[in-house]
Write a protein that holds these residues in place. Structure first.
Motif, PDB file in Angstrom:
ATOM      1  N   VAL A  71       0.833  -1.209   0.000  1.00 45.16           N
ATOM      2  CA  VAL A  71       0.000   0.000   0.000  1.00 45.16           C
ATOM      3  C   VAL A  71       0.864   1.254   0.000  1.00 45.16           C
ATOM      4  N   GLN A  72       1.894   1.272   0.833  1.00 41.52           N
ATOM      5  CA  GLN A  72       2.736   2.475   0.938  1.00 41.52           C
ATOM      6  C   GLN A  72       3.486   2.746  -0.363  1.00 41.52           C
ATOM      7  N   SER A 113      -7.986   1.783  -4.869  1.00 40.26           N
ATOM      8  CA  SER A 113      -8.784   1.131  -3.828  1.00 40.26           C
ATOM      9  C   SER A 113      -8.046  -0.068  -3.245  1.00 40.26           C
ATOM     10  N   VAL A 114      -8.567  -0.537  -2.106  1.00 36.05           N
ATOM     11  CA  VAL A 114      -8.188  -1.817  -1.512  1.00 36.05           C
ATOM     12  C   VAL A 114      -9.484  -2.612  -1.357  1.00 36.05           C
ATOM     13  N   SER A 123      -8.587   6.913  -0.735  1.00 33.37           N
ATOM     14  CA  SER A 123      -8.692   8.128   0.084  1.00 33.37           C
ATOM     15  C   SER A 123      -9.077   7.807   1.528  1.00 33.37           C
ATOM     16  N   GLU A 124      -9.668   6.637   1.760  1.00 33.24           N
ATOM     17  CA  GLU A 124     -10.072   6.224   3.095  1.00 33.24           C
ATOM     18  C   GLU A 124      -9.106   5.236   3.725  1.00 33.24           C
ATOM     19  N   VAL A 125      -8.051   4.901   3.005  1.00 33.50           N
ATOM     20  CA  VAL A 125      -7.046   3.970   3.523  1.00 33.50           C
ATOM     21  C   VAL A 125      -6.063   4.756   4.383  1.00 33.50           C
TER      22      VAL A 125
END
Length: 372
Positions: free
Chosen positions: A221-222, A230-231, A267-269
């Motif tokens: 993710v980073q 998205s995830v 954006s929510e991760v």
């Protein structure tokens, strides 16, 4: 629950005997070998001059072959796949990390099935054991398609990941990266060892999944955050009433699988490593909760739907069958001695045996679990 069309016909009862496995093996492995050759020429002739063009061509090559797997689930076997997703949580054709859970020997096929439904099958990637790239035909195909092969040793794998992430950040096409954070397939012994580790380290003891190893998720993710959209957490529940397996799939026997999908926009991760670790662990706590519900009700507690079958996968299988089997028939009828017909029969038996060997390779291994 919506019902999918099944094929309880004489043909499928005959297929259940396994009599068609040699022919399927010759078609699938023969077409896979043709795919490997095309990939190799693409690598030699195009890759040195344009990596983007190489990837685009490779996407078309592998898509046409991988559709055979979709054909097997949708047209050949009595395979019912139910999708559980709440409004706005659907998977999409976008740059995405897909967090699955190991659930037998067809979990990777469920990832391909979902990818095909949003048009991204040709550019789906996954983390694999390093030894997998040496698997004839399929492993070679994965190698040319930028799959990520790991030793499962963080000190060596982080170098591989750094190079991989640099490559993926340069992609022009959207991709899916499948990640099974358990780090190994689930077996009774591995589940026991995972539960012992959880109890010792003050973690919730899970019954249906192994405790996740979050380093790969965090680093993925980073490193890809600027590329990701998205995830998606996909929980896989093989239905005990028709437990799916690769062998049953080939013999057109009834199989049933349930997939629960939860999409989180990038954006929510969360942004910190510690928060990402918590997100990964929470995803598996949600999987545990949903799988506990499914173990009692044989479904997930979300709205359910099914996907339409893809006629393209049927066309792909027709094409490869005509091309591979037609070529063999031509050589058979053109032969002036019995050598060629005998060789063709032997080829079917050998490749049928090879496919059975690949089935056994794909089965859940019984090696010692390693939880960290």
């Amino acid at each position: 629950m919506p019902q999918q069309e099944t094929h309880n016909t004489l043909f499928h009862r005959v297929a259940a005997t396994g009599i068609f496995i040699p022919s399927i093996a010759v078609t699938w492995l023969g077409s896979g070998l043709v795919t490997n050759v095309l990939q190799m020429f693409n690598f030699v002739l195009v890759y040195p001059f344009s990596m983007n063009m190489y990837r685009t061509i490779n996407e078309w090559i592998v898509w046409w072959w991988w559709l055979i797997v979709i054909w097997a689930t949708e047209w050949w076997a009595e395979f019912q796949i139910f999708l559980y997703v709440e409004e706005g949580q659907h998977t999409r054709n976008e740059n995405c990390i897909l967090v699955g859970n190991h659930a037998g020997d067809v979990d990777w096929m469920m990832g391909w099935y979902l990818a095909e439904k949003v048009g991204i099958l040709q550019n789906s990637k996954a983390y694999m054991k390093k030894i997998s790239k040496f698997l004839p035909i399929l492993g070679w195909c994965w190698y040319f398609s930028d799959y990520i092969f790991l030793d499962r040793n963080w000190n060596t794998d982080k170098k591989t990941l750094a190079k991989t992430f640099e490559t993926m950040n340069s992609y022009k096409s959207n991709f899916w990266l499948a990640l099974f954070a358990e780090g190994t397939r689930k077996s009774p012994q591995k589940l026991k060892e995972s539960q012992e580790w959880c109890a010792k380290n003050g973690k919730p003891v899970l019954k249906h999944v192994l405790w996740p190893r979050s380093k790969g998720f965090i680093s993925s993710v980073q490193a890809l955050r600027g590329k990701l959209e998205s995830v998606c957490v996909v929980t896989i529940y093989p239905d005990p009433s028709a437990l799916p397996s690769f062998g049953k799939l080939l013999m057109a026997k009834p199989c049933k699988c349930h997939l629960a999908i939860k999409r989180t926009p990038i954006s929510e991760v969360p942004s910190t490593d510690e928060e990402l670790k918590t997100m990964c662990e929470d995803a598996f706590l949600l999987k545990e909760k949903d799988l506990e519900y499914a173990s009692t009700h044989n479904k997930f507690p979300y709205p359910v739907t099914t996907a339409k079958r893809n006629i393209g996968s049927r066309i792909s299988m027709w094409f490869w069958t005509i091309f591979i089997q037609g070529s063999l028939i031509y050589f058979w009828t053109s032969a002036t001695t019995m050598t060629v017909p005998v060789a063709i029969v032997i080829l079917h038996l050998v490749l049928g045996g090879a496919l059975v060997g690949m089935i056994r390779y794909a089965e859940t291994d019984k090696t010692k679990a390693k939880v960290a």
